[in-house]
Design a protein around this motif. Structure first.
Motif, PDB file in Angstrom:
ATOM      1  N   THR A  94       0.836  -1.201   0.000  1.00 33.66           N
ATOM      2  CA  THR A  94       0.000   0.000   0.000  1.00 33.66           C
ATOM      3  C   THR A  94       0.873   1.254   0.000  1.00 33.66           C
ATOM      4  OG1 THR A  94      -1.705  -1.181   1.230  1.00 33.66           O
ATOM      5  CG2 THR A  94      -1.814   1.217   1.252  1.00 33.66           C
ATOM      6  N   ARG A  95       1.899   1.260   0.813  1.00 34.31           N
ATOM      7  CA  ARG A  95       2.737   2.453   0.944  1.00 34.31           C
ATOM      8  C   ARG A  95       3.615   2.674  -0.281  1.00 34.31           C
ATOM      9  NH1 ARG A  95       7.839   3.877   2.718  1.00 34.31           N
ATOM     10  NH2 ARG A  95       8.435   1.741   3.153  1.00 34.31           N
ATOM     11  N   HIS A  98       1.306   1.708  -3.886  1.00 37.10           N
ATOM     12  CA  HIS A  98      -0.018   2.327  -3.940  1.00 37.10           C
ATOM     13  C   HIS A  98      -1.113   1.324  -4.302  1.00 37.10           C
ATOM     14  CE1 HIS A  98       2.090   6.072  -3.505  1.00 37.10           C
ATOM     15  NE2 HIS A  98       2.810   5.803  -4.576  1.00 37.10           N
ATOM     16  N   CYS A 100      -4.337  -0.995  -3.422  1.00 36.70           N
ATOM     17  CA  CYS A 100      -5.508  -0.721  -2.595  1.00 36.70           C
ATOM     18  C   CYS A 100      -6.325  -2.009  -2.493  1.00 36.70           C
ATOM     19  CB  CYS A 100      -6.323   0.401  -3.241  1.00 36.70           C
ATOM     20  SG  CYS A 100      -7.528   1.120  -2.161  1.00 36.70           S
ATOM     21  N   VAL A 104     -11.828  -0.654  -0.164  1.00 39.40           N
ATOM     22  CA  VAL A 104     -11.194   0.422   0.591  1.00 39.40           C
ATOM     23  C   VAL A 104     -10.962   1.588  -0.363  1.00 39.40           C
ATOM     24  CG1 VAL A 104      -9.150   1.086   1.912  1.00 39.40           C
ATOM     25  CG2 VAL A 104     -10.070  -1.208   2.138  1.00 39.40           C
ATOM     26  N   LYS A 105     -11.337   2.793   0.064  1.00 33.25           N
ATOM     27  CA  LYS A 105     -11.086   3.971  -0.762  1.00 33.25           C
ATOM     28  C   LYS A 105      -9.685   4.485  -0.470  1.00 33.25           C
ATOM     29  CE  LYS A 105     -15.799   5.582  -1.148  1.00 33.25           C
ATOM     30  NZ  LYS A 105     -16.736   6.687  -0.939  1.00 33.25           N
ATOM     31  N   CYS A 106      -8.883   4.586  -1.507  1.00 25.38           N
ATOM     32  CA  CYS A 106      -7.509   5.055  -1.354  1.00 25.38           C
ATOM     33  C   CYS A 106      -7.348   6.382  -2.078  1.00 25.38           C
ATOM     34  CB  CYS A 106      -6.529   4.029  -1.928  1.00 25.38           C
ATOM     35  SG  CYS A 106      -6.564   2.463  -1.061  1.00 25.38           S
ATOM     36  N   TYR A 107      -6.610   7.261  -1.483  1.00 22.58           N
ATOM     37  CA  TYR A 107      -6.348   8.559  -2.079  1.00 22.58           C
ATOM     38  C   TYR A 107      -4.845   8.741  -2.199  1.00 22.58           C
ATOM     39  CZ  TYR A 107     -11.153   9.409  -0.730  1.00 22.58           C
ATOM     40  OH  TYR A 107     -12.508   9.320  -0.569  1.00 22.58           O
ATOM     41  N   ILE A 108      -4.446   9.350  -3.304  1.00 23.36           N
ATOM     42  CA  ILE A 108      -3.026   9.632  -3.514  1.00 23.36           C
ATOM     43  C   ILE A 108      -2.879  11.135  -3.672  1.00 23.36           C
ATOM     44  CG2 ILE A 108      -1.054   9.316  -5.018  1.00 23.36           C
ATOM     45  CD1 ILE A 108      -2.212   6.638  -5.813  1.00 23.36           C
TER      46      ILE A 108
END
Length: 146
Positions: A94-95, A98, A100, A104-108
């Motif tokens: 994830t880190r 990136h 996801c 799960v909602k991921c934002y960059i």
């Protein structure tokens, strides 16, 4: 009289009763031999002592290298244990990549500076274009020359 007699006869130097004693030189033959023996012992011990000191230094150096290698092995074994943990792998994916997880909602955030990035661009000198724009411009310029 006989030679060993300690009578009062002169010995030829005119002094009675055994004559005058010779003055002892500063370095007798016994002292010279002793000095030669001490020098020989010192010279014969110099090389082994030097080798002993060199070997002790080498042993200390090797012990230091061993401690460093053991520390590296310990760090690598901890790293191996981390990489075997599924939750650690998910966090790193994830880190770093990136990724996801589903649901799960991921934002960059592309500009890590927030609003400061736009202010720097406006007030600062003109920045260079990205590499792919430069490449494309050079391809277009090469086509025009023909």
């Amino acid at each position: 009289m006989a030679r060993g007699d300690s009578g009062g006869t002169p010995r030829g130097d005119g002094s009675p009763g055994g004559g005058s004693r010779r003055a002892n030189p500063a370095l007798t033959s016994r002292a010279a031999i002793l000095a030669v023996v001490v020098c020989a012992i010192a010279l014969s011990l110099a090389y082994p002592v030097r080798e002993y000191i060199a070997q002790r230094q080498e042993i200390a150096s090797l012990e230091h290298k061993e401690r460093v290698a053991r520390k590296q092995v310990e760090e690598l074994s901890q790293r191996k244990q981390q990489l075997g943990d599924k939750s650690y792998i998910e966090r790193e994916a994830t880190r770093r990549l990136h990724y996801c997880r589903p649901g799960v909602k991921c934002y960059i955030v592309l500009d890590g500076g927030g609003g400061n990035g736009e202010q720097k661009r406006q007030g600062g000198p003109a920045s260079r274009p990205p590499w792919y724009e430069t490449l494309w411009r050079s391809v277009e310029a090469a086509d025009r020359a023909r």
